[in-house]
Design a protein around this motif. Structure first.
Motif, PDB file in Angstrom:
ATOM      1  N   GLN A 158      27.008   7.737  -1.009  1.00  0.00           N
ATOM      2  CA  GLN A 158      28.289   8.359  -0.658  1.00  0.00           C
ATOM      3  C   GLN A 158      28.165   9.364   0.495  1.00  0.00           C
ATOM      4  N   ARG A 159      27.057  10.139   0.491  1.00  0.00           N
ATOM      5  CA  ARG A 159      26.869  11.218   1.460  1.00  0.00           C
ATOM      6  C   ARG A 159      25.383  11.538   1.559  1.00  0.00           C
ATOM      7  N   PRO A 160      24.956  12.230   2.602  1.00  0.00           N
ATOM      8  CA  PRO A 160      23.539  12.597   2.694  1.00  0.00           C
ATOM      9  C   PRO A 160      23.113  13.366   1.435  1.00  0.00           C
ATOM     10  N   ALA A 161      21.948  13.009   0.911  1.00  0.00           N
ATOM     11  CA  ALA A 161      21.498  13.603  -0.351  1.00  0.00           C
ATOM     12  C   ALA A 161      19.985  13.747  -0.352  1.00  0.00           C
ATOM     13  N   GLY A 162      19.524  14.706  -1.127  1.00  0.00           N
ATOM     14  CA  GLY A 162      18.097  14.875  -1.343  1.00  0.00           C
ATOM     15  C   GLY A 162      17.502  15.998  -0.531  1.00  0.00           C
ATOM     16  N   LEU A 163      16.434  16.523  -1.079  1.00  0.00           N
ATOM     17  CA  LEU A 163      15.632  17.561  -0.435  1.00  0.00           C
ATOM     18  C   LEU A 163      14.177  17.201  -0.664  1.00  0.00           C
ATOM     19  N   GLU A 172       0.821  -1.216   0.000  1.00  0.00           N
ATOM     20  CA  GLU A 172       0.000   0.000   0.000  1.00  0.00           C
ATOM     21  C   GLU A 172       0.853   1.263   0.000  1.00  0.00           C
ATOM     22  N   ALA A 173       2.141   1.139   0.335  1.00  0.00           N
ATOM     23  CA  ALA A 173       3.039   2.299   0.261  1.00  0.00           C
ATOM     24  C   ALA A 173       3.343   2.653  -1.191  1.00  0.00           C
ATOM     25  N   GLY A 174       2.989   1.771  -2.124  1.00  0.00           N
ATOM     26  CA  GLY A 174       3.083   2.081  -3.542  1.00  0.00           C
ATOM     27  C   GLY A 174       4.483   2.001  -4.116  1.00  0.00           C
ATOM     28  N   THR A 175       4.663   2.738  -5.194  1.00  0.00           N
ATOM     29  CA  THR A 175       5.938   2.805  -5.898  1.00  0.00           C
ATOM     30  C   THR A 175       6.393   4.255  -5.922  1.00  0.00           C
ATOM     31  N   TRP A 176       7.626   4.459  -5.534  1.00  0.00           N
ATOM     32  CA  TRP A 176       8.229   5.794  -5.529  1.00  0.00           C
ATOM     33  C   TRP A 176       9.253   5.863  -6.645  1.00  0.00           C
ATOM     34  N   ARG A 177       9.199   6.926  -7.440  1.00  0.00           N
ATOM     35  CA  ARG A 177      10.188   7.156  -8.497  1.00  0.00           C
ATOM     36  C   ARG A 177      11.023   8.364  -8.107  1.00  0.00           C
ATOM     37  N   PHE A 178      12.336   8.209  -8.233  1.00  0.00           N
ATOM     38  CA  PHE A 178      13.232   9.319  -7.950  1.00  0.00           C
ATOM     39  C   PHE A 178      14.518   9.145  -8.742  1.00  0.00           C
ATOM     40  N   SER A 179      15.359  10.125  -8.681  1.00  0.00           N
ATOM     41  CA  SER A 179      16.560  10.178  -9.501  1.00  0.00           C
ATOM     42  C   SER A 179      17.538   9.044  -9.206  1.00  0.00           C
ATOM     43  N   ARG A 180      18.010   8.421 -10.270  1.00  0.00           N
ATOM     44  CA  ARG A 180      19.053   7.395 -10.132  1.00  0.00           C
ATOM     45  C   ARG A 180      20.312   8.022  -9.552  1.00  0.00           C
ATOM     46  N   ASP A 181      20.633   9.246  -9.981  1.00  0.00           N
ATOM     47  CA  ASP A 181      21.809   9.937  -9.445  1.00  0.00           C
ATOM     48  C   ASP A 181      21.651  10.249  -7.955  1.00  0.00           C
ATOM     49  N   LEU A 182      20.435  10.543  -7.517  1.00  0.00           N
ATOM     50  CA  LEU A 182      20.185  10.787  -6.101  1.00  0.00           C
ATOM     51  C   LEU A 182      20.485   9.526  -5.292  1.00  0.00           C
ATOM     52  N   LEU A 183      20.056   8.384  -5.789  1.00  0.00           N
ATOM     53  CA  LEU A 183      20.330   7.127  -5.097  1.00  0.00           C
ATOM     54  C   LEU A 183      21.833   6.887  -5.010  1.00  0.00           C
ATOM     55  N   TRP A 184      22.538   7.113  -6.110  1.00  0.00           N
ATOM     56  CA  TRP A 184      23.994   6.927  -6.120  1.00  0.00           C
ATOM     57  C   TRP A 184      24.674   7.900  -5.151  1.00  0.00           C
ATOM     58  N   GLU A 185      24.268   9.163  -5.193  1.00  0.00           N
ATOM     59  CA  GLU A 185      24.861  10.155  -4.290  1.00  0.00           C
ATOM     60  C   GLU A 185      24.596   9.782  -2.834  1.00  0.00           C
ATOM     61  N   GLY A 186      23.389   9.299  -2.545  1.00  0.00           N
ATOM     62  CA  GLY A 186      23.034   8.927  -1.183  1.00  0.00           C
ATOM     63  C   GLY A 186      23.847   7.764  -0.637  1.00  0.00           C
ATOM     64  N   TRP A 203      20.553   8.688   3.171  1.00  0.00           N
ATOM     65  CA  TRP A 203      21.763   8.759   3.978  1.00  0.00           C
ATOM     66  C   TRP A 203      22.576   7.484   3.797  1.00  0.00           C
ATOM     67  N   PRO A 204      23.887   7.629   3.655  1.00  0.00           N
ATOM     68  CA  PRO A 204      24.738   6.440   3.525  1.00  0.00           C
ATOM     69  C   PRO A 204      24.845   5.733   4.875  1.00  0.00           C
ATOM     70  N   PRO A 205      25.420   4.543   4.886  1.00  0.00           N
ATOM     71  CA  PRO A 205      25.652   3.867   6.164  1.00  0.00           C
ATOM     72  C   PRO A 205      26.444   4.768   7.104  1.00  0.00           C
ATOM     73  N   CYS A 206      26.155   4.653   8.385  1.00  0.00           N
ATOM     74  CA  CYS A 206      26.854   5.455   9.389  1.00  0.00           C
ATOM     75  C   CYS A 206      27.233   4.520  10.541  1.00  0.00           C
ATOM     76  N   THR A 207      28.362   3.854  10.394  1.00  0.00           N
ATOM     77  CA  THR A 207      28.763   2.889  11.415  1.00  0.00           C
ATOM     78  C   THR A 207      29.083   3.559  12.739  1.00  0.00           C
ATOM     79  N   CYS A 208      29.470   4.832  12.702  1.00  0.00           N
ATOM     80  CA  CYS A 208      29.752   5.517  13.969  1.00  0.00           C
ATOM     81  C   CYS A 208      28.493   5.684  14.815  1.00  0.00           C
ATOM     82  N   HIS A 209      27.326   5.621  14.198  1.00  0.00           N
ATOM     83  CA  HIS A 209      26.060   5.676  14.923  1.00  0.00           C
ATOM     84  C   HIS A 209      25.351   4.320  14.931  1.00  0.00           C
TER      85      HIS A 209
END
Length: 151
Positions: free
Chosen positions: A77-82, A61-75, A88-94
């Motif tokens: 590496q580092r926090p991305a998106g607005l 029921e949450a459906g299908t979300w479409r978003f940028s392939r580049d956003l997924l790739w950037e995410g 957010w990438p993995p954060c082993t320190c947390h």
């Protein structure tokens, strides 16, 4: 003798190809509570800028979300998106070894954690193989897109 002009017809577009990745995600319900849910990422060469994230099974029921392939790739590496999609990438320190995606609509916010190594491998070896980064615009039918906007 008049010059002979030939009009070249546009090259036929290659047949659309696609790839998908089905995996188990963790739906974050609270600080210390989550449940496993199946999800599927999809990528199609005839929609070269976007990935689709489809919720399966009981979470469908949450459906299908479409978003940028580049956003997924950037995410990865580092926090991305607005806005509606943030990553957010993995954060082993947390203590979070997973890729985290936040999806927000008018009424709800959904947080999911995904195995980052599987998502990274799929993007690198499948999605970027179908359409290399930076070449997406060569597959877009700009005339049709412009026509759709001006209707």
């Amino acid at each position: 003798m008049p010059a002979h002009h030939t009009v070249s017809s546009p090259q036929p577009r290659p047949k659309a190809t696609s790839t998908d990745l089905t995996l188990d995600a963790r739906l974050v319900l609270g600080e210390h509570e989550s449940v496993d849910i199946p999800v599927r990422f999809g990528y199609r060469s005839d929609d070269p800028l976007a990935v689709a994230l489809e919720f399966l099974g009981p979470a469908a029921e949450a459906g299908t979300w479409r978003f940028s392939r580049d956003l997924l790739w950037e995410g990865l590496q580092r926090p991305a998106g607005l806005g509606d999609v943030r990553i957010w990438p993995p954060c082993t320190c947390h203590g979070r070894p997973s890729l985290r995606i936040m999806l927000r609509n008018r009424d709800d916010v959904t947080l999911i954690d995904l195995p980052s190594h599987q998502v990274r491998r799929w993007l690198r070896h499948k999605a970027f193989t179908l359409v290399p980064q930076g070449s997406e615009d060569t597959l877009i039918n700009w005339t049709a897109e412009l026509h759709g906007l001006t209707r």
